[in-house]
Scaffold this motif. Structure first.
Motif, PDB file in Angstrom:
ATOM      1  N   GLU A 179     -38.667  51.276  46.726  1.00 37.55           N
ATOM      2  CA  GLU A 179     -38.298  51.980  45.498  1.00 37.55           C
ATOM      3  C   GLU A 179     -36.787  52.043  45.293  1.00 37.55           C
ATOM      4  OE1 GLU A 179     -40.199  55.762  45.448  1.00 37.55           O
ATOM      5  OE2 GLU A 179     -42.175  54.912  45.821  1.00 37.55           O
ATOM      6  N   THR A 180     -36.047  52.276  46.374  1.00 34.73           N
ATOM      7  CA  THR A 180     -34.593  52.431  46.244  1.00 34.73           C
ATOM      8  C   THR A 180     -33.813  51.153  46.553  1.00 34.73           C
ATOM      9  OG1 THR A 180     -34.499  53.220  48.528  1.00 34.73           O
ATOM     10  CG2 THR A 180     -34.655  54.883  46.781  1.00 34.73           C
ATOM     11  N   HIS A 181     -34.443  50.197  47.221  1.00 34.26           N
ATOM     12  CA  HIS A 181     -33.734  48.973  47.611  1.00 34.26           C
ATOM     13  C   HIS A 181     -34.532  47.724  47.241  1.00 34.26           C
ATOM     14  CE1 HIS A 181     -32.188  52.125  50.342  1.00 34.26           C
ATOM     15  NE2 HIS A 181     -31.049  51.503  50.143  1.00 34.26           N
ATOM     16  N   TYR A 182     -35.071  47.672  46.040  1.00 39.07           N
ATOM     17  CA  TYR A 182     -35.919  46.549  45.638  1.00 39.07           C
ATOM     18  C   TYR A 182     -35.128  45.239  45.659  1.00 39.07           C
ATOM     19  CZ  TYR A 182     -39.404  43.809  43.222  1.00 39.07           C
ATOM     20  OH  TYR A 182     -40.336  42.849  42.907  1.00 39.07           O
TER      21      TYR A 182
ATOM     22  N   TRP B 230     -33.690  43.801  48.132  1.00 38.90           N
ATOM     23  CA  TRP B 230     -32.664  43.715  49.161  1.00 38.90           C
ATOM     24  C   TRP B 230     -33.246  42.953  50.352  1.00 38.90           C
ATOM     25  CZ3 TRP B 230     -28.737  48.094  50.147  1.00 38.90           C
ATOM     26  CH2 TRP B 230     -28.186  48.528  48.940  1.00 38.90           C
TER      27      TRP B 230
ATOM     28  N   GLN C  17     -41.396  52.827  52.094  1.00 39.38           N
ATOM     29  CA  GLN C  17     -40.303  53.797  51.970  1.00 39.38           C
ATOM     30  C   GLN C  17     -39.107  53.211  51.229  1.00 39.38           C
ATOM     31  OE1 GLN C  17     -39.237  54.655  55.972  1.00 39.38           O
ATOM     32  NE2 GLN C  17     -41.252  55.404  56.549  1.00 39.38           N
ATOM     33  N   LEU C  18     -38.801  51.937  51.470  1.00 41.81           N
ATOM     34  CA  LEU C  18     -37.544  51.356  51.013  1.00 41.81           C
ATOM     35  C   LEU C  18     -37.621  50.577  49.706  1.00 41.81           C
ATOM     36  CD1 LEU C  18     -36.296  50.055  54.471  1.00 41.81           C
ATOM     37  CD2 LEU C  18     -35.526  52.100  53.267  1.00 41.81           C
TER      38      LEU C  18
END
Length: 106
Positions: free
Chosen positions: A50-53, A55, A47-48
């Protein structure tokens, strides 16, 4: 001629008082925590990523709560702020293909 003797260097700290059994017990607990957190991480990563690579993510395996931040320092501050009054054990991963926070040398 006189020989100047040098004091023998020794450890600064005394030897560890941890028994091998206690050390093994701690390693087993650490491995179990890592396995529980890895399961949650694998579920959240899809889920994460894609938007928070790349992090950083800290996961509490008991409640499955997590904190994310682009920097390790920022994540550490969030952990201190959120969990300052409790004794909680978290595992930190990086939101990338492997979850590794550092470089692995082969």
């Amino acid at each position: 001629m006189t020989q100047v003797s040098q004091p023998r260097r020794s450890r600064i700290l005394p030897p560890s008082a941890i028994t091998p059994e206690e050390l093994n017990h701690r390693r087993e607990q650490s491995d179990m925590l890592a396995m529980q957190c890895r399961v949650v991480f694998n579920r959240l990563r899809e889920q994460l990523i894609e938007t928070h690579y790349n992090w950083f993510i800290a996961i509490d395996p008991d409640s499955e709560n997590y904190l994310i931040d682009p920097t390790l320092i920022g994540l550490s501050q969030q952990i201190r702020h959120s969990y300052s009054d409790t004794d909680v054990k978290l595992t930190i991963f990086r939101l990338n293909d492997t979850g590794t926070c550092g470089r692995l040398w082969v």
